[in-house]
Design a protein around this motif. Structure first.
Motif, PDB file in Angstrom:
ATOM      1  N   ALA A  74       0.815  -1.227   0.000  1.00 22.69           N
ATOM      2  CA  ALA A  74       0.000   0.000   0.000  1.00 22.69           C
ATOM      3  C   ALA A  74       0.847   1.275   0.000  1.00 22.69           C
ATOM      4  N   ALA A  75       1.867   1.328   0.840  1.00 23.79           N
ATOM      5  CA  ALA A  75       2.694   2.539   0.906  1.00 23.79           C
ATOM      6  C   ALA A  75       3.449   2.738  -0.405  1.00 23.79           C
ATOM      7  N   ARG A  76       4.018   1.655  -0.925  1.00 25.54           N
ATOM      8  CA  ARG A  76       4.786   1.734  -2.179  1.00 25.54           C
ATOM      9  C   ARG A  76       3.901   2.175  -3.340  1.00 25.54           C
ATOM     10  N   LEU A  77       2.636   1.783  -3.312  1.00 22.95           N
ATOM     11  CA  LEU A  77       1.700   2.145  -4.384  1.00 22.95           C
ATOM     12  C   LEU A  77       1.009   3.480  -4.117  1.00 22.95           C
ATOM     13  N   SER A  78       1.352   4.125  -2.995  1.00 25.76           N
ATOM     14  CA  SER A  78       0.728   5.400  -2.601  1.00 25.76           C
ATOM     15  C   SER A  78      -0.792   5.281  -2.466  1.00 25.76           C
ATOM     16  N   LEU A  79      -1.237   4.158  -1.938  1.00 28.55           N
ATOM     17  CA  LEU A  79      -2.669   4.009  -1.684  1.00 28.55           C
ATOM     18  C   LEU A  79      -3.029   4.705  -0.379  1.00 28.55           C
ATOM     19  N   PRO A  80      -4.178   5.353  -0.314  1.00 28.81           N
ATOM     20  CA  PRO A  80      -4.660   5.864   0.970  1.00 28.81           C
ATOM     21  C   PRO A  80      -4.855   4.686   1.941  1.00 28.81           C
ATOM     22  N   VAL A  81      -4.507   4.911   3.206  1.00 33.37           N
ATOM     23  CA  VAL A  81      -4.569   3.837   4.205  1.00 33.37           C
ATOM     24  C   VAL A  81      -5.270   4.364   5.466  1.00 33.37           C
ATOM     25  N   THR A  82      -6.238   3.614   5.962  1.00 36.65           N
ATOM     26  CA  THR A  82      -6.859   3.985   7.234  1.00 36.65           C
ATOM     27  C   THR A  82      -5.873   3.705   8.370  1.00 36.65           C
TER      28      THR A  82
END
Ligand SMILES: [Zn+2]
Length: 124
Positions: free
Chosen positions: A52-60
């Motif tokens: 998620a971080a590597r893909l720059s996805l928003p994360v709760t």
């Protein structure tokens, strides 16, 4: 079928033979963000979740568990503070492997998932 949700009082109203998912509150909050959101897909994908971080996805927030009123506030925050609306996908930091994608159609929501998954596999 879920007919109403109330995150303030942690209540779901539903009818039919199957109990509603504990994630109904989260789904309700996503639907409330736009009339254009008609389909929500929730999957458990270790590949996307770990990237998620590597893909720059928003994360709760990792401290927030799924199926809680706090998660609905986190979803609201993502729509306020991140580009989740454009990405059509977010990761649930406090729900291992939990990913949510959404869109106008199942095709659109599914495309967000397959795009993220293919980016994971490209860079592994
Ligand atoms: Zn889940």
């Amino acid at each position: 079928m879920v007919t109403a949700y109330d995150p303030t009082n942690n209540r779901i109203e539903a009818r039919g033979p199957i109990r509603p998912s504990s994630e109904s509150l989260t789904h309700g909050m996503v639907y409330d963000q736009s009339n254009d959101i008609r389909v929500i897909l929730h999957v458990h994908s270790p590949d996307i979740w770990l990237a998620a971080a590597r893909l720059s996805l928003p994360v709760t927030a990792a401290s927030v568990a799924y199926g809680t009123p706090a998660m609905t506030l986190e979803v609201e925050r993502l729509f306020r503070e991140t580009d989740v609306r454009e990405q059509g996908i977010f990761s649930m930091g406090g729900h291992e492997d939990g990913i949510v994608a959404f869109g106008k159609t199942a095709d659109e929501a599914g495309s967000c998932l397959t795009r993220a998954l293919s980016l994971c596999l490209d860079k592994n």
